[in-house]
Design a protein around this motif. Sequence first.
Motif, short mmCIF file in Angstrom:
data_model
loop_
_atom_site.label_atom_id
_atom_site.label_comp_id
_atom_site.label_asym_id
_atom_site.label_seq_id
_atom_site.Cartn_x
_atom_site.Cartn_y
_atom_site.Cartn_z
N GLU A 3 0.84 -1.20 0.00
CA GLU A 3 0.00 0.00 0.00
C GLU A 3 0.87 1.25 0.00
N GLY A 4 0.48 2.22 -0.79
CA GLY A 4 1.27 3.43 -0.86
C GLY A 4 2.14 3.42 -2.10
N ALA A 5 2.73 2.25 -2.40
CA ALA A 5 3.56 2.16 -3.60
C ALA A 5 2.70 2.10 -4.84
N MET A 6 1.55 1.49 -4.71
CA MET A 6 0.66 1.29 -5.86
C MET A 6 -0.68 1.96 -5.58
N ILE A 7 -1.15 2.74 -6.54
CA ILE A 7 -2.46 3.38 -6.37
C ILE A 7 -3.53 2.47 -6.96
N LEU A 8 -4.54 2.15 -6.18
CA LEU A 8 -5.66 1.37 -6.70
C LEU A 8 -6.91 2.24 -6.67
N THR A 9 -7.67 2.25 -7.76
CA THR A 9 -8.97 2.93 -7.74
C THR A 9 -9.94 2.10 -8.56
N ARG A 69 -1.92 -10.20 -5.06
CA ARG A 69 -1.46 -10.90 -6.27
C ARG A 69 -1.63 -10.03 -7.51
N MET A 70 -2.73 -9.30 -7.55
CA MET A 70 -2.96 -8.41 -8.69
C MET A 70 -1.88 -7.32 -8.72
N VAL A 71 -1.57 -6.79 -7.54
CA VAL A 71 -0.56 -5.73 -7.46
C VAL A 71 0.81 -6.27 -7.86
N ASP A 72 1.14 -7.50 -7.43
CA ASP A 72 2.41 -8.13 -7.85
C ASP A 72 2.49 -8.19 -9.37
N ASN A 73 1.37 -8.57 -9.96
CA ASN A 73 1.26 -8.64 -11.42
C ASN A 73 1.52 -7.26 -12.03
N ALA A 74 0.93 -6.23 -11.43
CA ALA A 74 1.07 -4.86 -11.94
C ALA A 74 2.51 -4.38 -11.78
N ILE A 75 3.14 -4.74 -10.65
CA ILE A 75 4.53 -4.32 -10.41
C ILE A 75 5.44 -4.92 -11.48
N SER A 76 5.18 -6.19 -11.82
CA SER A 76 6.03 -6.86 -12.82
C SER A 76 5.89 -6.20 -14.20
N LEU A 77 4.78 -5.50 -14.41
CA LEU A 77 4.61 -4.79 -15.68
C LEU A 77 5.20 -3.38 -15.62
N GLY A 78 5.61 -2.97 -14.42
CA GLY A 78 6.17 -1.64 -14.25
C GLY A 78 5.14 -0.55 -14.04
N ALA A 79 3.96 -0.94 -13.55
CA ALA A 79 2.89 0.04 -13.35
C ALA A 79 3.04 0.72 -11.99
N VAL A 82 -3.36 0.81 -10.59
CA VAL A 82 -4.31 -0.09 -11.23
C VAL A 82 -5.67 0.59 -11.19
N LEU A 83 -6.26 0.78 -12.37
CA LEU A 83 -7.53 1.49 -12.44
C LEU A 83 -8.70 0.55 -12.69
N ASN A 84 -9.90 1.09 -12.38
CA ASN A 84 -11.14 0.36 -12.65
C ASN A 84 -11.14 -1.03 -12.06
N VAL A 85 -10.67 -1.14 -10.83
CA VAL A 85 -10.59 -2.44 -10.16
C VAL A 85 -11.99 -2.98 -9.88
N ARG A 86 -12.20 -4.24 -10.19
CA ARG A 86 -13.49 -4.90 -9.92
C ARG A 86 -13.25 -6.16 -9.09
N TYR A 102 -9.64 -7.81 -10.63
CA TYR A 102 -8.95 -7.47 -11.86
C TYR A 102 -9.03 -5.97 -12.12
N GLY A 103 -8.14 -5.47 -12.94
CA GLY A 103 -8.12 -4.04 -13.23
C GLY A 103 -7.13 -3.77 -14.35
N THR A 104 -6.96 -2.50 -14.68
CA THR A 104 -6.05 -2.11 -15.75
C THR A 104 -4.81 -1.46 -15.16
N ALA A 105 -3.66 -2.03 -15.48
CA ALA A 105 -2.40 -1.47 -14.97
C ALA A 105 -1.99 -0.28 -15.83
N VAL A 106 -1.63 0.81 -15.18
CA VAL A 106 -1.23 2.02 -15.91
C VAL A 106 -0.06 2.70 -15.21
N VAL A 107 0.53 3.63 -15.92
CA VAL A 107 1.51 4.51 -15.30
C VAL A 107 0.88 5.89 -15.22
N VAL A 108 0.80 6.44 -14.03
CA VAL A 108 0.21 7.78 -13.89
C VAL A 108 1.24 8.76 -13.36
#
Lengths: 115, 160
Positions: A3-9, A69-79, A82-86, A102-108
């Motif tokens: 938490e803090g390293a990755m923004i989830l919305t 696990r989703m965040v780990d996945n996003a980190i490995s993509l360099g995001a 993660v937006l629009n989490v469901r 699930y959600g969409t990994a992005v760089v903001v």
Amino acid sequence: MWEGAMILTNTESVPGHDIESVLGLVQGSTVRAKHLGKDFLASLKNIVGGELRAYTELLNEARTEASRRMVDNAISLGANAVLNVRFSTSTLTQGAAEIYVYGTAVVVVKREEGG
Amino acid sequence: MEDVRLLIALEWALPVALLLLGYAVGRRRERQHMASLKERERILSEVLVTNLKGLPAGWQAGEAWLERGEVVISSDAFKTFAARLRGMIGGRIHALETLVERARREAIVRLAERALEKGATHILNLRLETGNIASAPAEGQGMVAAEVLAYGTAVIARQK
């Protein structure tokens, strides 16, 4: 923790940020046994009513784990977000539930003040 | 003869006693829960909960994160019995309506409480997910419980 390293919305953007690049779908899941009928306390609660705290806690942990696990996945993509989490729950067999997130990994990037 | 009568009496007395217990205790607990919800829902005047995707005009967004609130509330013996009876003839099952309502309100309040604890002013894009009301009907006597997840994007915003 992450938490803090990755923004989830669960909105299509991060308020106050601009999306620099979209990296793709990321997901996480976990399967938990419900053990509802076997739980003695739960059977008592089924007579007098009330919250099944153990079960609430179980689902809470499962969703935290799936998100991790989703965040780990996003980190490995360099995001960094993660937006629009469901969240979704499905019953696989009797007494087992799959928690899926699930959600969409992005760089903001943070928007300039007043910009 | 006496033994048989005693057995029959026991066989009937136990379920009826459970029903009465469920009715008495369940109703009291439901009232208490409704009262506590009414009290705790005042928090919603401090955190604006909407299912809109953005902040209202005039607010500047700061930090944002995903927040969750969840709860599983069990039905009581009387509600379950009433629901089964209703299930046979069809129609509105009031007993389960209040059960799901309580679960939903509780989940939203928990979401708001957790968000407020971290200083949120708004919760955007609220989503509610309701799980199985009756789960695992193994051997004909499944548990009846309402499972609700509320989640949304918590935002710390300040007025421009």
